[in-house]
Design a protein around this motif. Structure first.
Motif, PDB file in Angstrom:
ATOM      1  N   SER A  93      47.557  41.133  40.322  1.00  0.00           N
ATOM      2  CA  SER A  93      46.749  40.124  39.641  1.00  0.00           C
ATOM      3  C   SER A  93      46.506  38.930  40.574  1.00  0.00           C
ATOM      4  O   SER A  93      45.378  38.444  40.693  1.00  0.00           O
ATOM      5  N   ALA A  94      47.557  38.474  41.213  1.00  0.00           N
ATOM      6  CA  ALA A  94      47.425  37.353  42.157  1.00  0.00           C
ATOM      7  C   ALA A  94      46.579  37.772  43.356  1.00  0.00           C
ATOM      8  O   ALA A  94      45.772  36.984  43.860  1.00  0.00           O
ATOM      9  N   LEU A  95      46.748  39.008  43.796  1.00  0.00           N
ATOM     10  CA  LEU A  95      45.969  39.520  44.927  1.00  0.00           C
ATOM     11  C   LEU A  95      44.479  39.494  44.593  1.00  0.00           C
ATOM     12  O   LEU A  95      43.656  39.097  45.417  1.00  0.00           O
ATOM     13  N   GLU A  96      44.155  39.872  43.371  1.00  0.00           N
ATOM     14  CA  GLU A  96      42.756  39.863  42.940  1.00  0.00           C
ATOM     15  C   GLU A  96      42.187  38.439  42.981  1.00  0.00           C
ATOM     16  O   GLU A  96      41.053  38.229  43.418  1.00  0.00           O
ATOM     17  N   LYS A  97      42.985  37.472  42.579  1.00  0.00           N
ATOM     18  CA  LYS A  97      42.539  36.074  42.581  1.00  0.00           C
ATOM     19  C   LYS A  97      42.326  35.563  44.008  1.00  0.00           C
ATOM     20  O   LYS A  97      41.330  34.900  44.300  1.00  0.00           O
ATOM     21  N   VAL A  98      43.271  35.881  44.894  1.00  0.00           N
ATOM     22  CA  VAL A  98      43.143  35.461  46.289  1.00  0.00           C
ATOM     23  C   VAL A  98      41.903  36.110  46.906  1.00  0.00           C
ATOM     24  O   VAL A  98      41.127  35.460  47.612  1.00  0.00           O
ATOM     25  N   ASN A  99      41.715  37.392  46.619  1.00  0.00           N
ATOM     26  CA  ASN A  99      40.563  38.105  47.163  1.00  0.00           C
ATOM     27  C   ASN A  99      39.253  37.476  46.679  1.00  0.00           C
ATOM     28  O   ASN A  99      38.317  37.306  47.465  1.00  0.00           O
ATOM     29  N   ALA A 100      39.192  37.121  45.410  1.00  0.00           N
ATOM     30  CA  ALA A 100      37.982  36.494  44.866  1.00  0.00           C
ATOM     31  C   ALA A 100      37.707  35.154  45.559  1.00  0.00           C
ATOM     32  O   ALA A 100      36.558  34.865  45.929  1.00  0.00           O
ATOM     33  N   LYS A 101      38.755  34.352  45.749  1.00  0.00           N
ATOM     34  CA  LYS A 101      38.582  33.059  46.420  1.00  0.00           C
ATOM     35  C   LYS A 101      38.159  33.257  47.870  1.00  0.00           C
ATOM     36  O   LYS A 101      37.340  32.511  48.401  1.00  0.00           O
ATOM     37  N   MET A 102      38.720  34.287  48.513  1.00  0.00           N
ATOM     38  CA  MET A 102      38.373  34.583  49.895  1.00  0.00           C
ATOM     39  C   MET A 102      36.899  34.972  49.996  1.00  0.00           C
ATOM     40  O   MET A 102      36.197  34.527  50.903  1.00  0.00           O
ATOM     41  N   MET A 103      36.423  35.776  49.054  1.00  0.00           N
ATOM     42  CA  MET A 103      35.025  36.201  49.072  1.00  0.00           C
ATOM     43  C   MET A 103      34.089  35.005  48.903  1.00  0.00           C
ATOM     44  O   MET A 103      33.062  34.907  49.591  1.00  0.00           O
ATOM     45  N   ILE A 104      34.459  34.088  48.047  1.00  0.00           N
ATOM     46  CA  ILE A 104      33.656  32.874  47.856  1.00  0.00           C
ATOM     47  C   ILE A 104      33.625  32.067  49.151  1.00  0.00           C
ATOM     48  O   ILE A 104      32.565  31.595  49.581  1.00  0.00           O
ATOM     49  N   ALA A 105      34.784  31.926  49.786  1.00  0.00           N
ATOM     50  CA  ALA A 105      34.869  31.167  51.038  1.00  0.00           C
ATOM     51  C   ALA A 105      34.041  31.825  52.139  1.00  0.00           C
ATOM     52  O   ALA A 105      33.356  31.140  52.911  1.00  0.00           O
ATOM     53  N   LEU A 106      34.094  33.158  52.204  1.00  0.00           N
ATOM     54  CA  LEU A 106      33.306  33.866  53.222  1.00  0.00           C
ATOM     55  C   LEU A 106      31.814  33.650  53.008  1.00  0.00           C
ATOM     56  O   LEU A 106      31.067  33.414  53.970  1.00  0.00           O
TER      57      LEU A 106
END
Length: 106
Positions: free
Chosen positions: A30-43
């Motif tokens: 669940s936390a991994l999914e959140k980090v991944n989503a934030k990373m995609m936004i940053a990219l």
């Protein structure tokens, strides 16, 4: 290494790497999914890398992302195997209980 490209510093890309690894190691999907989503936004916000340091930081992040994705796929496969074994045992137990309740000797 605090060079900026857009609004994202190399240090922030490293933060994403560490966060991805930490979540994967803890198997906190669940936390991994959140980090991944934030990373995609940053990219998306940062756009293309503007210099070699940014490019190398993104390559490193990509490598970590691939490794974490592999871990996630392996964990999913292991869970599917475990669920299948559980279902087989459950079916066997139900059959055994039915035999016992029918009064037949084994």
């Amino acid at each position: 290494m605090s060079e900026k490209a857009g609004a994202i510093s190399i240090k922030q890309w490293l933060y994403f790497e560490k966060a991805l690894q930490l979540c994967a190691n803890k198997q906190d999907w669940s936390a991994l999914e959140k980090v991944n989503a934030k990373m995609m936004i940053a990219l998306k916000k940062a756009g293309k890398p503007h210099n070699k340091q940014q490019f190398l930081a993104r390559q490193s992040l990509e490598a970590v992302h691939k490794t974490v994705l592999k871990q996630l796929i392996e964990a999913k496969s292991a869970l599917a195997t475990e669920m299948s074994q559980f279902q087989q045992k459950k079916d066997g137990l139900v059959a055994y209980q039915m035999t016992l309740s029918s009064g037949e000797d084994l």
